[in-house]
Design an enzyme around this catalytic site. Structure first.
Site, PDB file in Angstrom:
ATOM      1  N   CYS A   1      32.938  31.746 -11.354  1.00 25.58           N
ATOM      2  CA  CYS A   1      32.021  31.142 -10.594  1.00 25.58           C
ATOM      3  C   CYS A   1      30.831  32.344 -10.493  1.00 25.58           C
ATOM      4  O   CYS A   1      29.554  31.945 -10.642  1.00 25.58           O
ATOM      5  CB  CYS A   1      32.366  30.625  -9.480  1.00 25.58           C
ATOM      6  SG  CYS A   1      33.214  31.795  -8.226  1.00 25.58           S
TER       7      CYS A   1
ATOM      8  N   HIS B   1      33.745  31.394  -3.249  1.00 25.71           N
ATOM      9  CA  HIS B   1      32.870  30.873  -4.585  1.00 25.71           C
ATOM     10  C   HIS B   1      31.694  31.467  -4.697  1.00 25.71           C
ATOM     11  O   HIS B   1      31.188  31.835  -3.408  1.00 25.71           O
ATOM     12  CB  HIS B   1      33.206  29.226  -4.241  1.00 25.71           C
ATOM     13  CG  HIS B   1      32.669  28.680  -5.443  1.00 25.71           C
ATOM     14  ND1 HIS B   1      33.231  28.832  -6.712  1.00 25.71           N
ATOM     15  CD2 HIS B   1      31.826  27.401  -5.659  1.00 25.71           C
ATOM     16  CE1 HIS B   1      32.561  27.881  -7.368  1.00 25.71           C
ATOM     17  NE2 HIS B   1      31.890  27.262  -6.892  1.00 25.71           N
TER      18      HIS B   1
ATOM     19  N   ASN C   1      26.352  23.502  -8.772  1.00 26.31           N
ATOM     20  CA  ASN C   1      27.606  24.200  -9.038  1.00 26.31           C
ATOM     21  C   ASN C   1      27.998  24.206 -10.348  1.00 26.31           C
ATOM     22  O   ASN C   1      27.262  24.073 -11.191  1.00 26.31           O
ATOM     23  CB  ASN C   1      28.638  23.226  -8.081  1.00 26.31           C
ATOM     24  CG  ASN C   1      29.848  23.982  -7.723  1.00 26.31           C
ATOM     25  OD1 ASN C   1      30.325  25.011  -8.046  1.00 26.31           O
ATOM     26  ND2 ASN C   1      30.518  23.175  -6.916  1.00 26.31           N
TER      27      ASN C   1
END
Length: 441
Positions: free
Chosen positions: A73, A365, A386
């Site tokens: 991520c 994250h 995202n």
């Protein structure tokens, strides 16, 4: 004095059961929660009203990316900041960079720095807390903004068309297991060589052979990255473009309008003193490269600088605790999304500092801020890009409440120009070094 360490006897267990049955709604709640599950029973349907995905400020962005079964991520969010700059300048809305390219070089750099750390700490026992940290996960998918920046500054970037995703980048578990096992073996061998007082020449030769093996494993799994490539794309006006024989470093320097040395990670980690510069050397991935640094400030400062960068048309990398109060399918991030305290009739609230101090919280994250809804000079919600594909949220975009931002966001990456003179002065000070087990790790 009360006696502790006593076993639970039948009388005590009966008291616990009797206490439960005195609750007025015990039977109703038991039926509701056991049948529906805790999250479904605690879910607040008013979240759909609070998180209506309409924003007064939105950047022009295209399709979201998908990290799939990997922990990359931090690289996806960093690549988002870079690709959006390219897309805006060259009018290519859905342009994507190769996250796998940076991932490849991260594997090699992490192996190299792991060997150095093993050598530097070889006189300590394996049970030493820092040594144990290095051996626990010598290869890892996760990372920090400064780690991504260090890779970009050294290796440049390439379009995804020049180095596309493959099986082992989309599911990194087998590669991680293989590299972890090999690096641990290598680490033990290096420690043995030092214990046997082998010469520096022998130790260096052993390390070079180990690094060659790590490179071979990574190259077999991912394919070697390109040293040169052709940049071809069709812009949003349908015009075709082709530039041949670019190096990754040339592409970054000539086509990405971002000087990463001007960006800093601004944090809100109230478990440690604010208005202080910190460094996390244990997670740095490039020997001689960029340091991992955090400027720790009040939360309202973090929000202000993030909004300022968005208002200037640039996305914002941010680190957060995504598993808290999140609905993946709907794309909701809201501190009151699941009302656990009301459901169970117990107080479950903790301060941000308490969550960090007790490991209730973690920076799990990284995502990208691409918009905000500003009402009466206050942000009511944020638009979040995202990297979980288009099937989650609103075509892959999440909506984050102001409360969730305050509670579960710990880091944003912004240009230094959005800081005050006093805050920029802090960046010139010697940072306080954080241990490997700090809450921001």
């Amino acid at each position: 004095m009360a006696q502790f360490g006593q076993p639970l006897e039948k009388a005590e267990l009966n008291k616990l059961s009797n206490s439960l049955h005195k609750e007025p709604n015990a039977e109703v709640l038991t039926r509701t929660i056991t049948h529906n599950g805790i999250d479904a029973a605690a879910f607040d349907p008013q979240a759909a009203v609070r998180l209506d995905p309409v924003f007064s400020l939105e950047l022009e962005t295209g399709k979201v990316t998908n990290q799939k079964r990997s922990g990359r991520c931090w690289l996806f969010s960093a690549a988002n900041m870079l690709r959006h700059q390219f897309a805006k300048q060259y009018k290519v809305k859905n342009f994507e960079l190769s996250e796998k390219y940076l991932f490849f070089w991260d594997k090699i750099e992490r192996a190299n720095i792991f060997y150095d750390r093993v050598i530097a700490t070889a006189n300590r026992p394996l049970s030493d807390r820092e040594v144990s940290f290095y051996f626990e996960m010598p290869d890892d998918d996760g990372g920090q903004w400064d780690m991504a920046a260090a890779l970009v500054e050294k290796y440049g970037v390439v379009p995804v068309s020049a180095y596309p995703e493959t099986a082992n980048s989309e599911d990194t578990s087998a590669l991680a297991a293989t590299l972890n096992r090999k690096l641990r073996q290598d680490g033990l061998q290096l420690r043995q060589l030092i214990a046997e007082e082998k010469s520096d020449v022998e130790i260096i030769a052993a390390k070079e052979a180990m690094l060659a093996t790590a490179y071979k494993i990574t190259a077999y799994a991912l394919g070697e990255p390109p040293m040169q490539f052709d940049l071809t794309y069709r812009d949003d006006d349908k015009q075709y473009h082709r530039v041949t024989d670019l190096t990754p470093q040339q592409f970054y320097q000539d086509y990405i309008d971002m000087d990463l040395s001007e960006y800093v990670t601004v944090t809100n980690s109230p478990d440690k003193p604010l208005n202080q510069l910190y460094r996390l050397p244990s997670e740095e991935n490039v020997v001689g490269g960029r340091q991992i640094q955090f400027l720790n400030v009040e939360m309202d400062v973090l929000e202000q600088v993030a909004l300022a960068q968005l208002q200037d048309g640039q996305a914002v990398w941010f680190g957060n605790d995504v598993m808290q109060q999140m609905d993946r399918k709907r794309g909701y991030l809201d501190s009151n999304l699941y009302r656990y305290s009301e459901l169970f009739g117990v107080e479950l609230q903790m301060t941000k500092a308490q969550r960090l101090e007790t490991h209730e919280a973690e920076v799990s994250h990284a995502m990208t801020l691409t918009g905000a809804d500003v009402v009466a000079d206050k942000v009511t919600k944020w638009k979040v890009e995202n990297s979980w594909g288009a099937k989650n949220g609103e075509d892959g975009y999440f909506t984050m409440s102001a409360d969730w931002m305050n509670d579960f966001v710990y880091e944003v990456v912004v240009n230094k120009k959005y800081l005050t003179d006093t805050q920029r002065e802090l960046l010139t000070k010697a940072p306080v070094e954080l241990p490997a087990w700090d809450s921001l790790a």
